[in-house]
Design a protein around this motif. Structure first.
Motif, PDB file in Angstrom:
ATOM      1  N   ASN A   1       0.837  -1.210   0.000  1.00 35.72           N
ATOM      2  CA  ASN A   1       0.000   0.000   0.000  1.00 35.72           C
ATOM      3  C   ASN A   1       0.862   1.246   0.000  1.00 35.72           C
ATOM      4  OD1 ASN A   1      -2.680  -1.104   0.128  1.00 35.72           O
ATOM      5  ND2 ASN A   1      -2.133  -1.864   2.174  1.00 35.72           N
ATOM      6  N   ASN A   2       2.176   1.054  -0.060  1.00 38.28           N
ATOM      7  CA  ASN A   2       3.120   2.153   0.071  1.00 38.28           C
ATOM      8  C   ASN A   2       3.559   2.632  -1.326  1.00 38.28           C
ATOM      9  OD1 ASN A   2       5.650   3.508   0.268  1.00 38.28           O
ATOM     10  ND2 ASN A   2       6.012   2.596   2.285  1.00 38.28           N
ATOM     11  N   ALA A   3       3.199   3.874  -1.649  1.00 42.70           N
ATOM     12  CA  ALA A   3       3.465   4.409  -2.993  1.00 42.70           C
ATOM     13  C   ALA A   3       4.962   4.478  -3.296  1.00 42.70           C
ATOM     14  CB  ALA A   3       2.846   5.802  -3.129  1.00 42.70           C
ATOM     15  N   VAL A   4       5.780   4.699  -2.253  1.00 40.74           N
ATOM     16  CA  VAL A   4       7.226   4.789  -2.477  1.00 40.74           C
ATOM     17  C   VAL A   4       7.785   3.419  -2.844  1.00 40.74           C
ATOM     18  CG1 VAL A   4       9.451   5.336  -1.396  1.00 40.74           C
ATOM     19  CG2 VAL A   4       7.438   6.752  -0.913  1.00 40.74           C
ATOM     20  N   VAL A   5       7.330   2.392  -2.111  1.00 41.65           N
ATOM     21  CA  VAL A   5       7.793   1.030  -2.425  1.00 41.65           C
ATOM     22  C   VAL A   5       7.369   0.672  -3.848  1.00 41.65           C
ATOM     23  CG1 VAL A   5       7.521  -1.424  -1.849  1.00 41.65           C
ATOM     24  CG2 VAL A   5       7.781   0.256  -0.015  1.00 41.65           C
ATOM     25  N   ASP A   6       6.137   0.983  -4.195  1.00 34.51           N
ATOM     26  CA  ASP A   6       5.653   0.680  -5.548  1.00 34.51           C
ATOM     27  C   ASP A   6       6.555   1.339  -6.596  1.00 34.51           C
ATOM     28  OD1 ASP A   6       3.588  -0.134  -7.561  1.00 34.51           O
ATOM     29  OD2 ASP A   6       3.412   2.043  -7.774  1.00 34.51           O
ATOM     30  N   LYS A   7       6.797   2.605  -6.437  1.00 38.37           N
ATOM     31  CA  LYS A   7       7.579   3.337  -7.438  1.00 38.37           C
ATOM     32  C   LYS A   7       9.016   2.820  -7.498  1.00 38.37           C
ATOM     33  CE  LYS A   7       8.630   7.960  -8.996  1.00 38.37           C
ATOM     34  NZ  LYS A   7       8.718   9.358  -8.649  1.00 38.37           N
ATOM     35  N   GLU A   8       9.589   2.606  -6.316  1.00 38.91           N
ATOM     36  CA  GLU A   8      10.995   2.164  -6.274  1.00 38.91           C
ATOM     37  C   GLU A   8      11.163   0.764  -6.875  1.00 38.91           C
ATOM     38  OE1 GLU A   8      14.213   3.604  -5.184  1.00 38.91           O
ATOM     39  OE2 GLU A   8      12.769   4.965  -6.105  1.00 38.91           O
ATOM     40  N   VAL A   9      10.248  -0.159  -6.521  1.00 35.37           N
ATOM     41  CA  VAL A   9      10.381  -1.519  -7.066  1.00 35.37           C
ATOM     42  C   VAL A   9      10.178  -1.482  -8.579  1.00 35.37           C
ATOM     43  CG1 VAL A   9       9.447  -3.871  -7.074  1.00 35.37           C
ATOM     44  CG2 VAL A   9       9.764  -2.671  -4.900  1.00 35.37           C
ATOM     45  N   ARG A  10       9.203  -0.687  -9.038  1.00 30.99           N
ATOM     46  CA  ARG A  10       8.997  -0.572 -10.489  1.00 30.99           C
ATOM     47  C   ARG A  10      10.257  -0.047 -11.192  1.00 30.99           C
ATOM     48  NH1 ARG A  10       4.053  -1.605 -12.092  1.00 30.99           N
ATOM     49  NH2 ARG A  10       2.596  -1.582 -10.368  1.00 30.99           N
ATOM     50  N   ARG A  11      10.901   0.906 -10.564  1.00 35.22           N
ATOM     51  CA  ARG A  11      12.111   1.497 -11.147  1.00 35.22           C
ATOM     52  C   ARG A  11      13.254   0.482 -11.105  1.00 35.22           C
ATOM     53  NH1 ARG A  11      16.404   3.894  -9.563  1.00 35.22           N
ATOM     54  NH2 ARG A  11      16.014   3.662  -7.337  1.00 35.22           N
ATOM     55  N   LEU A  12      13.471  -0.103  -9.926  1.00 36.11           N
ATOM     56  CA  LEU A  12      14.613  -1.002  -9.756  1.00 36.11           C
ATOM     57  C   LEU A  12      14.510  -2.251 -10.638  1.00 36.11           C
ATOM     58  CD1 LEU A  12      14.987  -0.825  -5.858  1.00 36.11           C
ATOM     59  CD2 LEU A  12      16.646   0.019  -7.535  1.00 36.11           C
ATOM     60  N   ARG A  13      13.280  -2.746 -10.856  1.00 33.26           N
ATOM     61  CA  ARG A  13      13.132  -4.003 -11.627  1.00 33.26           C
ATOM     62  C   ARG A  13      13.427  -3.794 -13.111  1.00 33.26           C
ATOM     63  NH1 ARG A  13       6.637  -5.018 -12.940  1.00 33.26           N
ATOM     64  NH2 ARG A  13       6.369  -3.010 -13.948  1.00 33.26           N
ATOM     65  N   ASN A  14      13.448  -2.534 -13.552  1.00 32.63           N
ATOM     66  CA  ASN A  14      13.562  -2.257 -14.987  1.00 32.63           C
ATOM     67  C   ASN A  14      14.748  -1.340 -15.284  1.00 32.63           C
ATOM     68  OD1 ASN A  14      12.769  -2.374 -17.704  1.00 32.63           O
ATOM     69  ND2 ASN A  14      11.587  -0.482 -17.509  1.00 32.63           N
ATOM     70  N   HIS A  15      15.949  -1.772 -14.847  1.00 36.85           N
ATOM     71  CA  HIS A  15      17.177  -1.021 -15.124  1.00 36.85           C
ATOM     72  C   HIS A  15      17.117   0.415 -14.605  1.00 36.85           C
ATOM     73  CE1 HIS A  15      18.364  -4.366 -17.650  1.00 36.85           C
ATOM     74  NE2 HIS A  15      17.204  -4.287 -18.267  1.00 36.85           N
TER      75      HIS A  15
END
Ligand code: PLP
Length: 374
Positions: free
Chosen positions: A200-214
């Protein structure tokens, strides 16, 4: 009779049309990575989990270290985990550069012991990773309470217990992030490797999306990152399967009930425990021999009878050869319950597509062994 440990092919045959349709849709679309099927599955998973976000990643191990990194946990930080988990929980902490602190489990649920967690906390502790082991949801109310008092992050390692719940709480509700593995044999399994983070954490969502894709959220724009994406074919398989997960869990629970009733008279083994209010999803049906020195005898007896009994996990992390391989790790407190479980556990075949004849045969053979060893 032969009783296998897994029912992957049976499951595929039961819903072949639904799976084939989604795979074909992906193949015809030409979008095989980060395409519309992944988005559809992510939306469905978030709505199923009751969380704001779901991010598909390469596997359940990556889901853990990506979550740790997204929460800013790394070098110099301590992360508390139960010592009786699949190796990957500790491995993910080391990949993130942090220290794994191993504690004991509850003797009945086999999930992390909240008292052991509290006793292991130091100034360097930054997170707790409870594991919903074997299909039993950990005591998240107590873990979340400890985390709140000590200002710690919580990541639920839910590789093994999708579709379960705790006593009065949902999985993923009382943590900063929850990680899932979709490797073939999981209750919701794809046809290879796959994983997800729900949060439910927007920061985790954004960071994981960024980190998983270079390290990229926008074409051509990068910061430091990795390649760990759930591909669209696997997402299509999972999208078809997720509609069946509750019915499959109910079947697992009915086989577990049959085993537990059929084995209730055995005096040489202990049966799995389900805490009040918990929906145990029986990823694994794990019995323990009362006498640990007889565990191999039970496993061999079943193997010789054509039943593929396994052990999860007979060598705990801290007793693996070479532990901790120069990585940062520490045992805090006694690991007596973990070591007892490791030395006495036997997993019986458990999957939704078992047949009554197979379950009866397993019960018959375990009872025979019990009588011989009483
Ligand atoms: C408890 C636990 N954590 C993490 C993992 C890692 O998942 P994966 O194999 O998808 O990397 C698994 C399963 O494999 C697991 O059982």
């Amino acid at each position: 009779m032969q009783v296998g440990f897994y029912g992957h092919v049976r499951q595929y045959h039961n819903i072949k049309d639904e799976i084939d349709k989604n795979i074909s849709e992906v193949l015809e679309s030409g979008n095989y990575v980060m395409g519309p099927m992944l988005s559809k599955f992510e939306e469905k998973l978030a709505s199923y989990a009751g969380t704001k976000y779901a991010i598909g990643v390469g596997n359940g191990t990556d889901a853990i270290w990506l979550s740790l990194m997204a929460l800013g946990i790394g070098k110099g930080d301590e992360v508390i985990i139960p010592a009786n988990t699949f190796f990957a929980t500790a491995e993910a902490i080391w990949i993130a550069g942090a220290k794994a602190v191993l504690v004991d489990c509850d003797p009945r649920t086999k999930c992390i012991d909240p008292d052991a967690v509290e006793a292991a906390i130091t100034d360097a502790t930054k997170a707790i990773i409870p594991v919903h082991l074997y299909g039993h949801t950990a005591n998240m109310k107590e873990v979340a309470g400890i985390a709140k008092r000590h200002d710690l992050k919580v990541i639920e390692d839910n590789a093994q217990s999708i579709d379960g719940h705790g006593n009065g709480f949902r999985q993923g509700e009382l943590s900063d992030a929850m990680t899932i593995s979709f490797i073939i044999q999981k209750n919701l399994g794809c046809f290879g490797d796959g994983g997800a983070v729900v949060t439910n954490n927007a920061v985790v969502d954004k960071e994981v999306r960024r980190l998983r894709n270079h390290g990229s959220l926008k074409r051509n724009v990068h910061t430091f990152g990795f390649n760990s994406r759930l591909d669209d074919i696997q997402a299509g398989v999972l999208l078809a399967k997720i509609d069946h997960i509750t019915e499959w869990t109910d079947l697992r629970r009915s086989w577990a009930k049959k085993y537990s009733e059929g084995l209730s008279s055995c005096t040489t083994i202990e049966l799995p425990y389900e805490a009040p209010g918990v929906r145990h999803v029986y990823h694994l049906y794990v019995v323990e021999t009362v006498d640990a020195s007889k565990r191999d005898s039970l496993q061999n007896y079943l193997q010789e009878a054509g039943i593929d009994a396994k052990t999860h996990y007979s060598i705990p992390i801290h007793l693996q050869d070479g532990y901790p391989w120069g990585k940062d790790a520490e045992i805090r407190g006694s690991l007596a319950n973990v070591e007892k479980n490791a030395s006495s556990c036997v997993s019986l075949p458990m999957y939704p597509e078992l047949t009554a004849d197979e379950a009866d045969y397993v019960i018959e053979k375990v009872r025979q062994w019990d009588l011989k060893n009483t």
